[in-house]
Motif scaffolding. Sequence first.
Motif, mmCIF file in Angstrom:
data_model
loop_
_atom_site.group_PDB
_atom_site.id
_atom_site.type_symbol
_atom_site.label_atom_id
_atom_site.label_comp_id
_atom_site.label_asym_id
_atom_site.label_seq_id
_atom_site.Cartn_x
_atom_site.Cartn_y
_atom_site.Cartn_z
ATOM 1 N N TYR A 74 36.119 53.294 45.443
ATOM 2 C CA TYR A 74 36.196 51.877 45.105
ATOM 3 C C TYR A 74 35.326 51.616 43.872
ATOM 4 N N ILE A 75 35.567 50.435 43.258
ATOM 5 C CA ILE A 75 34.845 50.056 42.035
ATOM 6 C C ILE A 75 33.973 48.850 42.347
ATOM 7 N N THR A 76 32.736 48.901 41.899
ATOM 8 C CA THR A 76 31.827 47.767 42.089
ATOM 9 C C THR A 76 31.785 46.922 40.814
ATOM 10 N N LYS A 77 31.193 45.738 40.925
ATOM 11 C CA LYS A 77 31.082 44.855 39.759
ATOM 12 C C LYS A 77 30.262 45.490 38.637
ATOM 13 N N PRO A 78 29.128 46.109 38.944
ATOM 14 C CA PRO A 78 28.353 46.732 37.855
ATOM 15 C C PRO A 78 29.125 47.838 37.138
ATOM 16 N N GLU A 79 29.895 48.624 37.900
ATOM 17 C CA GLU A 79 30.679 49.704 37.285
ATOM 18 C C GLU A 79 31.727 49.140 36.344
ATOM 19 N N LEU A 80 32.435 48.092 36.799
ATOM 20 C CA LEU A 80 33.463 47.476 35.950
ATOM 21 C C LEU A 80 32.831 46.878 34.703
ATOM 22 N N ARG A 81 31.702 46.192 34.895
ATOM 23 C CA ARG A 81 31.027 45.552 33.768
ATOM 24 C C ARG A 81 30.563 46.591 32.756
ATOM 25 N N GLU A 127 33.113 39.761 35.194
ATOM 26 C CA GLU A 127 33.027 39.289 36.576
ATOM 27 C C GLU A 127 34.266 38.466 36.946
ATOM 28 N N ALA A 128 34.748 37.658 36.006
ATOM 29 C CA ALA A 128 35.961 36.873 36.267
ATOM 30 C C ALA A 128 37.160 37.797 36.472
ATOM 31 N N LEU A 129 37.231 38.869 35.676
ATOM 32 C CA LEU A 129 38.318 39.834 35.832
ATOM 33 C C LEU A 129 38.189 40.562 37.168
ATOM 34 N N PHE A 130 36.961 40.895 37.566
ATOM 35 C CA PHE A 130 36.717 41.572 38.844
ATOM 36 C C PHE A 130 37.229 40.701 39.995
ATOM 37 N N ASP A 131 36.900 39.419 39.960
ATOM 38 C CA ASP A 131 37.325 38.505 41.032
ATOM 39 C C ASP A 131 38.843 38.380 41.099
ATOM 40 N N GLU A 132 39.504 38.474 39.931
ATOM 41 C CA GLU A 132 40.963 38.381 39.902
ATOM 42 C C GLU A 132 41.607 39.615 40.522
ATOM 43 N N VAL A 133 41.020 40.779 40.309
ATOM 44 C CA VAL A 133 41.576 42.029 40.860
ATOM 45 C C VAL A 133 41.218 42.186 42.336
ATOM 46 N N ASP A 134 40.058 41.717 42.727
ATOM 47 C CA ASP A 134 39.557 41.869 44.104
ATOM 48 C C ASP A 134 40.271 40.888 45.034
ATOM 49 N N GLY A 151 34.154 42.266 47.592
ATOM 50 C CA GLY A 151 33.152 42.766 46.656
ATOM 51 C C GLY A 151 33.414 44.172 46.171
ATOM 52 N N LYS A 152 34.583 44.707 46.485
ATOM 53 C CA LYS A 152 34.959 46.054 46.053
ATOM 54 C C LYS A 152 36.430 46.045 45.613
ATOM 55 N N CYS A 202 39.489 48.433 45.616
ATOM 56 C CA CYS A 202 40.026 49.713 46.050
ATOM 57 C C CYS A 202 41.177 50.123 45.135
ATOM 58 N N PHE A 203 41.643 51.344 45.304
ATOM 59 C CA PHE A 203 42.704 51.846 44.418
ATOM 60 C C PHE A 203 43.978 51.025 44.555
ATOM 61 N N GLU A 204 44.302 50.572 45.775
ATOM 62 C CA GLU A 204 45.522 49.782 45.992
ATOM 63 C C GLU A 204 45.476 48.483 45.195
ATOM 64 N N GLU A 205 44.336 47.799 45.241
ATOM 65 C CA GLU A 205 44.183 46.554 44.475
ATOM 66 C C GLU A 205 44.261 46.843 42.974
ATOM 67 N N PHE A 206 43.593 47.902 42.550
ATOM 68 C CA PHE A 206 43.596 48.276 41.138
ATOM 69 C C PHE A 206 45.010 48.602 40.664
ATOM 70 N N SER A 207 45.741 49.362 41.468
ATOM 71 C CA SER A 207 47.100 49.772 41.111
ATOM 72 C C SER A 207 48.037 48.577 41.033
ATOM 73 N N GLN A 208 47.932 47.661 42.012
ATOM 74 C CA GLN A 208 48.786 46.471 42.014
ATOM 75 C C GLN A 208 48.545 45.629 40.768
ATOM 76 N N TYR A 209 47.292 45.476 40.394
ATOM 77 C CA TYR A 209 46.976 44.682 39.202
ATOM 78 C C TYR A 209 47.456 45.381 37.936
#
Length: 496
Positions: free
Chosen positions: A426-433, A448-455, A460-461, A463-470
């Motif tokens: 999974y990806i955390t906010k600090p990693e994405l930032r 952070e706004a992009l993280f909230d849109e994908v999550d 707060g994480k 996952c690959f499924e959320e990342f792939s769908q986005y």
Amino acid sequence: MKRPVTVPRQESLMYPIVKNPFVHNLQFSTLDIVRIVFMSVTIAPVRLVSLAVLFMLAWLLAAISLANRTPEEKKKPLEGWRKSMMTPLIMLGRAVVFCTSFHSVKVKGQPATAEEAPLLIVGPHSSFFDGLVLFFCSTIPTVLSRKENSSIFVIGSLIEYTQPVLVKREDPNSRTNTVKEIHRRAHSEGKWPQIIIFPEGTCTNRSCLINFKPGAFYPGTAVQPVCIRYPNHFDTITWTWEGPGAFALLWYTLCQFHTKCEIEFLPVYTPSEEEKKDASLFAANVRAKMAEALGVPVTDHSYDDCRLMQKAAKLKLPKTVGLVEFMKLNKKLGLKFDAAKELLDKYFDIAKNSDGNITYEEFAKYLRLPKSDALEEVFSLYDRDGSGTIDFREYVIGLSLVSSPENTEDTIKFAFQLFDEDNKGYITKPELRNILHNAFNMDGLDSEALFDEVDVKEDGKICFEEFSQYAMKKPEYAKLFKTYHDAKTNGHQKQE
């Protein structure tokens, strides 16, 4: 903005010579206005009354000739005294043409008989006035018509006299049944009248010949191409998707002293064995012959472009946004119409605050990314004409040729691993930032706004499924990450 070197473009997807064949801007001079006002209170009303009388006489003759037919007779071509009514109906038809202000219709070439050419292919289709061709053929040909038209008072009987091929739009098998009926009549060895077809399927401004529908060419029989010209200085004929309405054009035409029309019957076109097996090839070759005779180019615009124009108008975008030469994109990219409509909705989300084109700033805002070399390079790949903006056609082509090919499962996995620094799954906010800042110089609030849109799960994480769908929803990112990855790889190689 500094622009990267433009990549080579596919010649087959370059812009058409005629960008909008569905618009007619009627320009009035002072003399035109004076003439219309004068004729509106003098000659035009007389012509209108004359037309009403002629139509009633024609209706009466048609009604008499169709009266008391048995069900068996309705399935056969008209014969005997019923068929003999055709001569007076042709005379009345030509009188209608004369009273509409077409005082002399110039005919070139020789109309073929039903035995020589069962089908008449007429173009360019630009007006309801094109129907006057019926009265200058060897006999009154059969027309294609919606079934509902046969019940219209007066007009219905006149259509019925031509023994039309009726199209039932509510019937899912209508297209197949129509093609079968055309095929049956075309192979009757001249027993049935010729069938007149406008293969473009919609009206244009005659600046080109748009895509020919293949329906008329499936029978594989000889056809006679027929070209229509209206060589008038003041064009009151052209009836398109943007321009004067039907009644206005009719009245303006009634208010002309004289309206010119030329009908040219080209030599009968006999298909080759290859064309008989390929209706689209047959249609394209006939269109090429007609375009050569008319001295106009051909484009791959079609009725579907008009439907996309209507969709764009509903979204409050300029109608021209929908003009993409849909048939070309369908053939080259495999784009389906429903998919094109969905892409237009997506395009609207990006371009709704502009004049219908996507700017570099809007592209960056949509992807929630700051300006960067990688983003600039991707934008330039979409911007095929180097105008500094992306139109809907460029957007569709860009998604198909630039982003979607890169948006593979491998690319998505690579991108996910790029963010998931410790391989946690999974990806955390600090990693994405951290990655977005290093790759695209994105600030913390935007990431952070992009993280909230994908999550989507809001845990707060990512996952690959959320990342792939986005990623599948916004394939533009795939090319960005590929560009970033290539740049990073090349940089390491240079250091080594």
